[in-house]
Scaffold this motif. Sequence first.
Motif, PDB file in Angstrom:
ATOM      1  N   GLN A  38       3.573 -12.277  64.192  1.00 25.31           N
ATOM      2  CA  GLN A  38       3.109 -12.955  62.982  1.00 25.31           C
ATOM      3  C   GLN A  38       3.622 -14.374  62.884  1.00 25.31           C
ATOM      4  O   GLN A  38       4.590 -14.739  63.538  1.00 25.31           O
ATOM      5  N   ILE A  39       2.951 -15.142  62.018  1.00 26.51           N
ATOM      6  CA  ILE A  39       3.308 -16.530  61.731  1.00 26.51           C
ATOM      7  C   ILE A  39       3.407 -16.644  60.214  1.00 26.51           C
ATOM      8  O   ILE A  39       2.562 -16.114  59.494  1.00 26.51           O
ATOM      9  N   GLN A  40       4.425 -17.355  59.725  1.00 25.24           N
ATOM     10  CA  GLN A  40       4.548 -17.602  58.287  1.00 25.24           C
ATOM     11  C   GLN A  40       4.699 -19.100  58.056  1.00 25.24           C
ATOM     12  O   GLN A  40       5.405 -19.783  58.800  1.00 25.24           O
ATOM     13  N   PHE A  41       4.030 -19.596  57.008  1.00 25.00           N
ATOM     14  CA  PHE A  41       4.120 -20.994  56.617  1.00 25.00           C
ATOM     15  C   PHE A  41       3.942 -21.093  55.117  1.00 25.00           C
ATOM     16  O   PHE A  41       3.544 -20.126  54.465  1.00 25.00           O
ATOM     17  N   ILE A  42       4.244 -22.267  54.562  1.00 26.21           N
ATOM     18  CA  ILE A  42       4.166 -22.474  53.114  1.00 26.21           C
ATOM     19  C   ILE A  42       2.881 -23.217  52.777  1.00 26.21           C
ATOM     20  O   ILE A  42       2.561 -24.244  53.379  1.00 26.21           O
ATOM     21  N   HIS A  43       2.141 -22.687  51.793  1.00 26.44           N
ATOM     22  CA  HIS A  43       0.912 -23.304  51.297  1.00 26.44           C
ATOM     23  C   HIS A  43       0.964 -23.257  49.777  1.00 26.44           C
ATOM     24  O   HIS A  43       1.098 -22.172  49.206  1.00 26.44           O
ATOM     25  N   LYS A  44       0.915 -24.426  49.147  1.00 28.61           N
ATOM     26  CA  LYS A  44       0.988 -24.522  47.683  1.00 28.61           C
ATOM     27  C   LYS A  44       2.218 -23.802  47.129  1.00 28.61           C
ATOM     28  O   LYS A  44       2.164 -23.122  46.108  1.00 28.61           O
ATOM     29  N   GLY A  45       3.339 -23.928  47.825  1.00 26.89           N
ATOM     30  CA  GLY A  45       4.588 -23.344  47.367  1.00 26.89           C
ATOM     31  C   GLY A  45       4.729 -21.848  47.599  1.00 26.89           C
ATOM     32  O   GLY A  45       5.721 -21.255  47.193  1.00 26.89           O
ATOM     33  N   GLN A  46       3.762 -21.232  48.243  1.00 26.97           N
ATOM     34  CA  GLN A  46       3.790 -19.794  48.491  1.00 26.97           C
ATOM     35  C   GLN A  46       3.778 -19.522  49.993  1.00 26.97           C
ATOM     36  O   GLN A  46       3.170 -20.262  50.766  1.00 26.97           O
ATOM     37  N   THR A  47       4.404 -18.440  50.390  1.00 26.05           N
ATOM     38  CA  THR A  47       4.419 -18.054  51.799  1.00 26.05           C
ATOM     39  C   THR A  47       3.103 -17.381  52.169  1.00 26.05           C
ATOM     40  O   THR A  47       2.635 -16.486  51.465  1.00 26.05           O
ATOM     41  N   VAL A  48       2.529 -17.829  53.268  1.00 26.68           N
ATOM     42  CA  VAL A  48       1.317 -17.221  53.820  1.00 26.68           C
ATOM     43  C   VAL A  48       1.697 -16.603  55.155  1.00 26.68           C
ATOM     44  O   VAL A  48       2.383 -17.222  55.966  1.00 26.68           O
ATOM     45  N   THR A  49       1.259 -15.383  55.382  1.00 31.17           N
ATOM     46  CA  THR A  49       1.524 -14.680  56.632  1.00 31.17           C
ATOM     47  C   THR A  49       0.204 -14.479  57.364  1.00 31.17           C
ATOM     48  O   THR A  49      -0.776 -14.027  56.781  1.00 31.17           O
ATOM     49  N   PHE A  50       0.212 -14.818  58.656  1.00 26.49           N
ATOM     50  CA  PHE A  50      -0.980 -14.663  59.485  1.00 26.49           C
ATOM     51  C   PHE A  50      -0.610 -13.842  60.715  1.00 26.49           C
ATOM     52  O   PHE A  50       0.387 -14.110  61.371  1.00 26.49           O
ATOM     53  N   PHE A  51      -1.417 -12.820  60.983  1.00 25.14           N
ATOM     54  CA  PHE A  51      -1.239 -11.963  62.149  1.00 25.14           C
ATOM     55  C   PHE A  51      -2.335 -12.317  63.155  1.00 25.14           C
ATOM     56  O   PHE A  51      -3.474 -11.857  63.013  1.00 25.14           O
ATOM     57  N   PRO A  52      -2.029 -13.139  64.162  1.00 24.83           N
ATOM     58  CA  PRO A  52      -3.068 -13.649  65.061  1.00 24.83           C
ATOM     59  C   PRO A  52      -3.844 -12.597  65.844  1.00 24.83           C
ATOM     60  O   PRO A  52      -5.033 -12.781  66.084  1.00 24.83           O
ATOM     61  N   TYR A  53      -3.219 -11.511  66.242  1.00 22.97           N
ATOM     62  CA  TYR A  53      -3.970 -10.539  67.033  1.00 22.97           C
ATOM     63  C   TYR A  53      -5.097  -9.907  66.223  1.00 22.97           C
ATOM     64  O   TYR A  53      -6.234  -9.829  66.668  1.00 22.97           O
ATOM     65  N   SER A  54      -4.794  -9.483  65.009  1.00 31.64           N
ATOM     66  CA  SER A  54      -5.818  -8.852  64.179  1.00 31.64           C
ATOM     67  C   SER A  54      -6.630  -9.878  63.394  1.00 31.64           C
ATOM     68  O   SER A  54      -7.719  -9.591  62.923  1.00 31.64           O
ATOM     69  N   GLY A  55      -6.062 -11.090  63.243  1.00 30.00           N
ATOM     70  CA  GLY A  55      -6.749 -12.125  62.483  1.00 30.00           C
ATOM     71  C   GLY A  55      -6.521 -12.015  60.984  1.00 30.00           C
ATOM     72  O   GLY A  55      -7.157 -12.722  60.205  1.00 30.00           O
ATOM     73  N   TRP A  56      -5.616 -11.168  60.547  1.00 28.32           N
ATOM     74  CA  TRP A  56      -5.396 -10.932  59.126  1.00 28.32           C
ATOM     75  C   TRP A  56      -4.469 -11.983  58.534  1.00 28.32           C
ATOM     76  O   TRP A  56      -3.414 -12.274  59.082  1.00 28.32           O
ATOM     77  N   ALA A  57      -4.866 -12.563  57.403  1.00 27.02           N
ATOM     78  CA  ALA A  57      -4.040 -13.525  56.666  1.00 27.02           C
ATOM     79  C   ALA A  57      -3.843 -13.011  55.250  1.00 27.02           C
ATOM     80  O   ALA A  57      -4.776 -12.488  54.638  1.00 27.02           O
ATOM     81  N   THR A  58      -2.630 -13.196  54.741  1.00 28.65           N
ATOM     82  CA  THR A  58      -2.332 -12.742  53.390  1.00 28.65           C
ATOM     83  C   THR A  58      -1.314 -13.672  52.747  1.00 28.65           C
ATOM     84  O   THR A  58      -0.473 -14.248  53.432  1.00 28.65           O
ATOM     85  N   GLY A  59      -1.422 -13.826  51.440  1.00 29.54           N
ATOM     86  CA  GLY A  59      -0.501 -14.661  50.688  1.00 29.54           C
ATOM     87  C   GLY A  59      -1.055 -14.927  49.301  1.00 29.54           C
ATOM     88  O   GLY A  59      -2.254 -14.782  49.064  1.00 29.54           O
ATOM     89  N   LYS A  60      -0.183 -15.353  48.366  1.00 26.82           N
ATOM     90  CA  LYS A  60      -0.610 -15.574  46.986  1.00 26.82           C
ATOM     91  C   LYS A  60      -1.546 -16.770  46.836  1.00 26.82           C
ATOM     92  O   LYS A  60      -2.371 -16.794  45.934  1.00 26.82           O
ATOM     93  N   SER A  61      -1.399 -17.773  47.707  1.00 29.82           N
ATOM     94  CA  SER A  61      -2.165 -19.008  47.532  1.00 29.82           C
ATOM     95  C   SER A  61      -3.500 -19.016  48.275  1.00 29.82           C
ATOM     96  O   SER A  61      -4.223 -20.003  48.238  1.00 29.82           O
ATOM     97  N   ILE A  62      -3.829 -17.910  48.946  1.00 27.80           N
ATOM     98  CA  ILE A  62      -5.099 -17.825  49.672  1.00 27.80           C
ATOM     99  C   ILE A  62      -5.794 -16.517  49.335  1.00 27.80           C
ATOM    100  O   ILE A  62      -5.191 -15.601  48.780  1.00 27.80           O
ATOM    101  N   LYS A  63      -7.059 -16.444  49.715  1.00 24.28           N
ATOM    102  CA  LYS A  63      -7.793 -15.189  49.600  1.00 24.28           C
ATOM    103  C   LYS A  63      -7.549 -14.412  50.884  1.00 24.28           C
ATOM    104  O   LYS A  63      -7.821 -14.915  51.980  1.00 24.28           O
ATOM    105  N   ASP A  64      -7.007 -13.209  50.776  1.00 17.36           N
ATOM    106  CA  ASP A  64      -6.711 -12.391  51.950  1.00 17.36           C
ATOM    107  C   ASP A  64      -7.990 -12.108  52.721  1.00 17.36           C
ATOM    108  O   ASP A  64      -9.061 -11.933  52.139  1.00 17.36           O
ATOM    109  N   GLY A  65      -7.850 -12.036  54.038  1.00 11.45           N
ATOM    110  CA  GLY A  65      -9.001 -11.711  54.859  1.00 11.45           C
ATOM    111  C   GLY A  65      -8.727 -11.913  56.333  1.00 11.45           C
ATOM    112  O   GLY A  65      -7.624 -12.272  56.728  1.00 11.45           O
TER     113      GLY A  65
END
Length: 77
Positions: A38-65
Amino acid sequence: MARLDIERQKRLEPTRIEYAVSRIQELGFEIVQRDNTQIQFIHKGQTVTFFPYSGWATGKSIKDGRSLERLLKQLRP
């Protein structure tokens, strides 16, 4: 029968992580945490987590998908 092909995942995951990191950094985001799944970074003050193999992204500042491209569209100004 396993849900995922583990050998395929082990083979492809490092390449997908490198590609995702480079694309996210191109948009000016700093990677704050990274491991082999996984990869984690900050977007609009919130942590976003992205799992590159599955392509799944999740976090408060984005729409999960799924999909790196969908994530990048949300991150662009």
